[in-house]
Design a protein around this motif. Structure first.
Motif, PDB file in Angstrom:
ATOM      1  N   GLY A  25      60.317  12.148 104.042  1.00  0.00           N
ATOM      2  CA  GLY A  25      59.980  13.447 103.457  1.00  0.00           C
ATOM      3  C   GLY A  25      61.178  14.248 102.975  1.00  0.00           C
ATOM      4  O   GLY A  25      61.164  14.769 101.855  1.00  0.00           O
ATOM      5  N   PRO A  26      62.252  14.395 103.777  1.00  0.00           N
ATOM      6  CA  PRO A  26      63.401  15.156 103.294  1.00  0.00           C
ATOM      7  C   PRO A  26      64.045  14.560 102.043  1.00  0.00           C
ATOM      8  O   PRO A  26      64.517  15.291 101.175  1.00  0.00           O
ATOM      9  CB  PRO A  26      64.376  15.126 104.472  1.00  0.00           C
ATOM     10  N   VAL A  27      64.050  13.235 101.928  1.00  0.00           N
ATOM     11  CA  VAL A  27      64.617  12.599 100.743  1.00  0.00           C
ATOM     12  C   VAL A  27      63.755  12.909  99.518  1.00  0.00           C
ATOM     13  O   VAL A  27      64.266  13.265  98.449  1.00  0.00           O
ATOM     14  CB  VAL A  27      64.726  11.072 100.947  1.00  0.00           C
ATOM     15  N   ILE A  28      62.443  12.803  99.690  1.00  0.00           N
ATOM     16  CA  ILE A  28      61.523  13.078  98.579  1.00  0.00           C
ATOM     17  C   ILE A  28      61.567  14.549  98.196  1.00  0.00           C
ATOM     18  O   ILE A  28      61.622  14.896  97.011  1.00  0.00           O
ATOM     19  CB  ILE A  28      60.096  12.637  98.959  1.00  0.00           C
ATOM     20  N   LEU A  29      61.553  15.435  99.185  1.00  0.00           N
ATOM     21  CA  LEU A  29      61.573  16.872  98.893  1.00  0.00           C
ATOM     22  C   LEU A  29      62.873  17.296  98.213  1.00  0.00           C
ATOM     23  O   LEU A  29      62.859  18.115  97.293  1.00  0.00           O
ATOM     24  CB  LEU A  29      61.370  17.671 100.179  1.00  0.00           C
TER      25      LEU A  29
END
Length: 160
Positions: A25-29
């Motif tokens: 999630g942090p990479v995508i966000l």
């Protein structure tokens, strides 16, 4: 339908897969701009830049955030059942590193060198907490069935 001792339940597998998705999630966000810092000013002053400790810790956090989903996928989707403990440790370590960098090294203004106010990366905390909860639930889901099977096979003796 009896499961063998090494078999995994579909719900536990789904929780493990959800943990891998939550950890990414942090990479995508951040690829969509959530949580990125942008500086909308230009300065002509001579400023030395961040210290080596600050830049190294931010680079380490960046690499750990990028590699964590890959590590979790390797551990959980193809690894042994006990790899869940290692996965929980990996997520916890990256979360602790992210909070340490955010709280103790918030960054400095590129022109003046003044420290920025502390901002906790809530997207990182939320995604990694969801991953941790998912991993713990997957581990708890597998344990009772494993204990019952081991006890029935005679490998686990009840305490007197």
């Amino acid at each position: 339908m009896a499961q063998t001792l090494g078999a995994r339940s579909p719900l536990a597998e789904a929780l493990r897969f959800g943990a891998v998705l939550a950890a990414s999630g942090p990479v995508i966000l951040s690829s969509f701009g959530v949580g990125r810092e942008s500086f909308g000013y230009t300065c002509y002053a001579s400023y030395a830049g961040p210290s080596a400790l600050e830049s190294t810790s931010r680079d380490l956090l960046f690499c750990a955030t990028l590699l964590l989903p890959v590590v979790l996928a390797g551990l959980l989707l193809r690894g042994p059942r006990r790899a869940t403990t290692t996965a929980v440790s990996a997520v916890g370590a990256v979360l602790a590193c992210g909070l340490f960098v955010a709280i103790y090294m918030p960054g400095t203004h590129p022109c003046t060198g003044e420290a920025f106010p502390v901002r906790v990366p809530w997207y990182l905390v939320a995604c990694y907490v969801v991953a941790l909860v998912s991993l713990v639930l997957a581990a708890v889901l597998v344990l009772p069935a494993t204990w019952r099977q081991a006890r029935a096979s005679g490998r686990l003796k009840p305490m007197p």
